[in-house]
Design a protein around this motif. Structure first.
Motif, short mmCIF file in Angstrom:
data_model
loop_
_atom_site.label_atom_id
_atom_site.label_comp_id
_atom_site.label_asym_id
_atom_site.label_seq_id
_atom_site.Cartn_x
_atom_site.Cartn_y
_atom_site.Cartn_z
N MET A 385 -54.54 151.00 -56.52
CA MET A 385 -54.22 152.42 -56.57
C MET A 385 -54.36 153.05 -55.19
SD MET A 385 -53.23 154.92 -58.57
CE MET A 385 -53.68 154.56 -60.28
N ALA A 386 -55.44 152.72 -54.48
CA ALA A 386 -55.70 153.31 -53.18
C ALA A 386 -54.65 152.91 -52.16
CB ALA A 386 -57.09 152.91 -52.68
N VAL A 387 -54.28 151.63 -52.14
CA VAL A 387 -53.26 151.16 -51.19
C VAL A 387 -51.93 151.84 -51.46
CG1 VAL A 387 -51.89 149.16 -50.48
CG2 VAL A 387 -54.36 148.94 -50.72
N ALA A 388 -51.53 151.90 -52.72
CA ALA A 388 -50.25 152.52 -53.09
C ALA A 388 -50.21 153.98 -52.69
CB ALA A 388 -50.01 152.37 -54.59
N MET A 389 -51.31 154.68 -52.91
CA MET A 389 -51.34 156.12 -52.62
C MET A 389 -51.50 156.43 -51.13
SD MET A 389 -53.58 157.68 -55.80
CE MET A 389 -53.35 159.37 -55.23
N THR A 390 -51.97 155.47 -50.37
CA THR A 390 -52.18 155.69 -48.94
C THR A 390 -50.88 155.56 -48.15
OG1 THR A 390 -54.47 154.92 -49.06
CG2 THR A 390 -53.45 154.92 -46.89
N ILE A 391 -50.02 154.64 -48.56
CA ILE A 391 -48.80 154.35 -47.80
C ILE A 391 -47.93 155.59 -47.62
CG2 ILE A 391 -46.62 153.06 -47.80
CD1 ILE A 391 -48.14 150.80 -49.26
N GLY A 392 -47.51 156.18 -48.73
CA GLY A 392 -46.62 157.33 -48.65
C GLY A 392 -47.26 158.57 -48.07
N LYS A 393 -48.54 158.75 -48.36
CA LYS A 393 -49.24 159.92 -47.84
C LYS A 393 -49.23 159.92 -46.32
CE LYS A 393 -51.97 163.42 -47.23
NZ LYS A 393 -51.41 164.77 -47.24
N ASN A 394 -49.40 158.75 -45.73
CA ASN A 394 -49.36 158.65 -44.27
C ASN A 394 -48.03 159.10 -43.70
OD1 ASN A 394 -51.94 157.77 -43.99
ND2 ASN A 394 -51.44 155.71 -43.33
N LEU A 395 -46.95 158.71 -44.37
CA LEU A 395 -45.61 159.05 -43.87
C LEU A 395 -45.29 160.53 -44.01
CD1 LEU A 395 -43.62 157.00 -42.58
CD2 LEU A 395 -45.35 155.87 -43.94
N SER A 396 -46.03 161.23 -44.85
CA SER A 396 -45.77 162.67 -45.03
C SER A 396 -46.48 163.51 -43.97
CB SER A 396 -46.24 163.13 -46.42
OG SER A 396 -47.66 163.16 -46.49
N LEU A 397 -47.28 162.85 -43.15
CA LEU A 397 -48.16 163.55 -42.21
C LEU A 397 -47.44 164.59 -41.36
CD1 LEU A 397 -51.06 163.53 -40.89
CD2 LEU A 397 -50.12 161.93 -39.22
N PHE A 398 -46.33 164.21 -40.74
CA PHE A 398 -45.70 165.05 -39.73
C PHE A 398 -44.60 165.97 -40.29
CE2 PHE A 398 -43.52 165.36 -35.38
CZ PHE A 398 -44.45 166.28 -34.92
N ILE A 399 -44.44 165.98 -41.62
CA ILE A 399 -43.51 166.94 -42.22
C ILE A 399 -44.24 167.88 -43.17
CG2 ILE A 399 -41.39 165.59 -41.97
CD1 ILE A 399 -41.75 164.67 -44.85
N SER A 400 -45.57 167.73 -43.21
CA SER A 400 -46.35 168.60 -44.09
C SER A 400 -46.66 169.93 -43.40
CB SER A 400 -47.66 167.91 -44.48
OG SER A 400 -48.50 168.81 -45.18
N PRO A 401 -46.41 171.04 -44.08
CA PRO A 401 -46.76 172.35 -43.49
C PRO A 401 -48.26 172.60 -43.45
CG PRO A 401 -45.92 172.61 -45.72
CD PRO A 401 -45.72 171.17 -45.36
N LEU A 402 -49.05 171.66 -44.01
CA LEU A 402 -50.50 171.81 -44.01
C LEU A 402 -51.13 171.13 -42.80
CD1 LEU A 402 -51.17 171.06 -47.79
CD2 LEU A 402 -50.92 173.27 -46.69
N VAL A 403 -50.32 170.47 -41.98
CA VAL A 403 -50.82 169.75 -40.81
C VAL A 403 -50.48 170.56 -39.54
CG1 VAL A 403 -50.67 167.63 -39.44
CG2 VAL A 403 -50.55 167.52 -41.95
N PRO A 404 -51.49 170.99 -38.78
CA PRO A 404 -51.23 171.81 -37.58
C PRO A 404 -50.29 171.14 -36.58
CG PRO A 404 -53.56 171.86 -38.14
CD PRO A 404 -52.93 170.84 -39.04
N ALA A 405 -50.38 169.81 -36.45
CA ALA A 405 -49.52 169.11 -35.49
C ALA A 405 -48.05 169.27 -35.82
CB ALA A 405 -49.89 167.62 -35.45
N THR A 406 -47.72 169.50 -37.09
CA THR A 406 -46.33 169.73 -37.48
C THR A 406 -45.76 170.95 -36.77
OG1 THR A 406 -46.69 168.74 -39.67
CG2 THR A 406 -44.76 170.16 -39.41
N PHE A 407 -46.54 172.02 -36.74
CA PHE A 407 -46.09 173.25 -36.10
C PHE A 407 -46.07 173.12 -34.58
CE2 PHE A 407 -47.62 174.48 -40.28
CZ PHE A 407 -46.56 175.28 -40.72
N LEU A 408 -46.99 172.31 -34.05
CA LEU A 408 -46.97 172.04 -32.62
C LEU A 408 -45.68 171.31 -32.26
CD1 LEU A 408 -48.31 171.95 -29.82
CD2 LEU A 408 -49.43 169.81 -30.53
N GLY A 409 -45.32 170.32 -33.08
CA GLY A 409 -44.12 169.53 -32.81
C GLY A 409 -42.85 170.35 -32.88
N ILE A 410 -42.70 171.13 -33.95
CA ILE A 410 -41.47 171.92 -34.07
C ILE A 410 -41.44 173.04 -33.03
CG2 ILE A 410 -41.20 171.38 -36.50
CD1 ILE A 410 -42.27 174.14 -37.20
N GLY A 411 -42.61 173.52 -32.61
CA GLY A 411 -42.66 174.54 -31.57
C GLY A 411 -42.20 173.99 -30.23
#
Length: 445
Positions: A385-411
């Motif tokens: 369960m942990a491995v399955a849930m970790t894979i996709g979550k990692n890939l959502s990192l830079f398109i999530s509006p909850l991650v400050p780095a996302t706004f830094l990147g688009i800025g």
């Protein structure tokens, strides 16, 4: 017996209230995660009727599980911060950019390599600052949309976040109660495929830009976007912290640290302790400089490690009070039987969309423990369960509006969040599904 059933219901109610309260405060950014992880579980334990001595016992067990991970974060962030200070990453980026020239596909591949390598420290902000300013002028000159740059960077960061000092893996290991290095060793084949898939995504994206957006046609030169012999790094005055003569040594030191992590002879946190000590003595022999370097990286190191220790309170109370087990009882009654046996696969597929709307801490410390506990009832191992849930979550990192780095990147790239998500979602989702399919094919689940 009726009293026992009533107590279990009380535990379940307290657990769900705690979980939803934590997600609310984290999602709404009402306060910092450290405060949430310490106060809300403590209040929930009191409401469930536990005495102070019992709560202290829960907390001691929980913090005991997370303390090693906290130490690992402190020294891994500091080590890679020192390597960045000394200019090791700058040299690599400069050479790669020069090699790429004006070939659109080469530029995209270089972007992937730079993003992957620069995310060795697990710090999203550092990766964005290393990649976007250096490569954006080249993208504009070649008429490549900056959305491609951000998508490739997002894939590279997501794949490299599977390293043991990456936040998601450390959090997943905390929930599992295992060493993050051991969890990483299990996921290395998935990570290797992820690196290859990221480069493949970069090539595909570049070809699409050439075909549909006319990329590769040079824009008229302008002072703003002129590509000189070097990149933005060589255009600045050389920082006094840079140690260009020690670049080869620092690369060998970094390689040695990674080899020791792979061999797994020493605890990961001790490997980084040794690495930090050597890096400080060789690059900054003056004790005053050493203190200044440690102070410079202390905020980043303590930010994550303090959250990790705070999460120990939540992990201890949730796991040792019986709340987690009690919370699974109502969930087992509503999950259809035909879905239950494949719940880990479903959660893995949905992990990227879920990662968009759930913060990292609420996802790993809130949703994952509950999913693991429910999965146990259908013979799904916690590791699967942990491995399955970790894979996709990692890939959502830079398109999530909850991650400050996302706004830094688009800025830095000068694009809108909606355009960034619209462009990158399918590509990143595809990478996560390919990694999931590979994990299934090698029977990791």
């Amino acid at each position: 017996m009726r009293f026992l059933g009533g107590f279990i219901m009380l535990l379940a109610l307290a657990g769900f209230i705690m979980l939803f309260a934590m997600m609310y405060f984290l999602f709404k950014s009402k306060t910092i995660p450290l405060v949430v992880f310490i106060t809300i579980p403590f209040i929930a334990a009191i409401l469930a009727g536990f005495s102070f001595p019992e709560i202290v016992t829960f907390v001691k067990k929980g913090v005991g599980k997370t303390s090693e991970m906290a130490v690992l974060f402190i020294f891994s962030v500091t080590f890679f911060g020192l390597m960045s200070d000394a200019g090791m990453f700058d040299v690599i980026v400069d050479k790669l950019v020069k090699k790429a020239g004006t070939n659109v596909i080469a530029v995209a591949v270089v972007t992937a390599i730079v993003a992957i390598f620069s995310h060795l420290d697990g710090a999203t902000v550092t990766t964005v600052l290393v990649t976007v300013p250096a490569l954006l002028p080249l993208y504009k000159k070649l008429n490549i949309r900056p959305q491609l740059l951000l998508m490739i960077v997002g894939a590279g960061m997501g794949v490299m976040n599977l390293l043991p000092w990456g936040g998601p893996v450390a959090r997943a290991a905390t929930v599992l109660g295992m060493n993050p290095n051991d969890l990483w060793h299990i996921m290395i084949p998935i990570q290797i495929l992820g690196v290859v898939t990221t480069i493949g995504l970069a090539i595909f994206g570049a070809m699409r830009e050439v075909k549909f957006n006319g990329a590769g046609i040079l824009e008229k030169s302008s002072p703003e976007f002129e590509i000189e012999e070097g990149t933005h790094i060589s255009q600045k005055k050389e920082d006094e912290l840079k140690r260009p003569k020690l670049t080869a040594f620092n690369m060998l030191l970094t390689l040695g640290v990674l080899v020791l992590l792979l061999i797994n002879t020493f605890p990961p946190y001790f490997v980084f302790m040794i690495g930090c000590a050597i890096a400080l003595v060789v690059n900054y022999p003056n004790p005053k400089d050493q203190k200044n370097r440690l102070k410079a990286h202390a905020p980043a190191a303590l930010d994550v490690s303090s959250v990790m220790l705070g999460a120990g309170v939540m992990v201890g109370i949730l796991g040792n009070s019986g709340m987690l087990e009690a919370m699974t009882i109502p969930l087992l009654k509503v999950i259809p039987a035909f879905i239950a046996s494949q719940l880990h696969i479903l959660m893995g597929v949905l992990s990227l969309p879920l990662g968009l709307v759930l913060g990292t801490d609420s996802y790993f410390y809130g949703l994952m423990p509950l999913a693991i506990e429910v999965g146990k009832n259908f013979e799904i191992t916690p590791l699967s369960m942990a491995v399955a849930m970790t894979i996709g979550k990692n890939l959502s990192l830079f398109i999530s509006p909850l991650v400050p780095a996302t706004f830094l990147g688009i800025g830095l790239a000068g694009i809108e969040l909606k355009d960034h998500i619209k462009y990158s979602f399918v590509g990143l989702f595809s990478v996560s599904l390919i990694m999931m399919a590979f994990a299934l094919s090698i029977k990791m689940f």
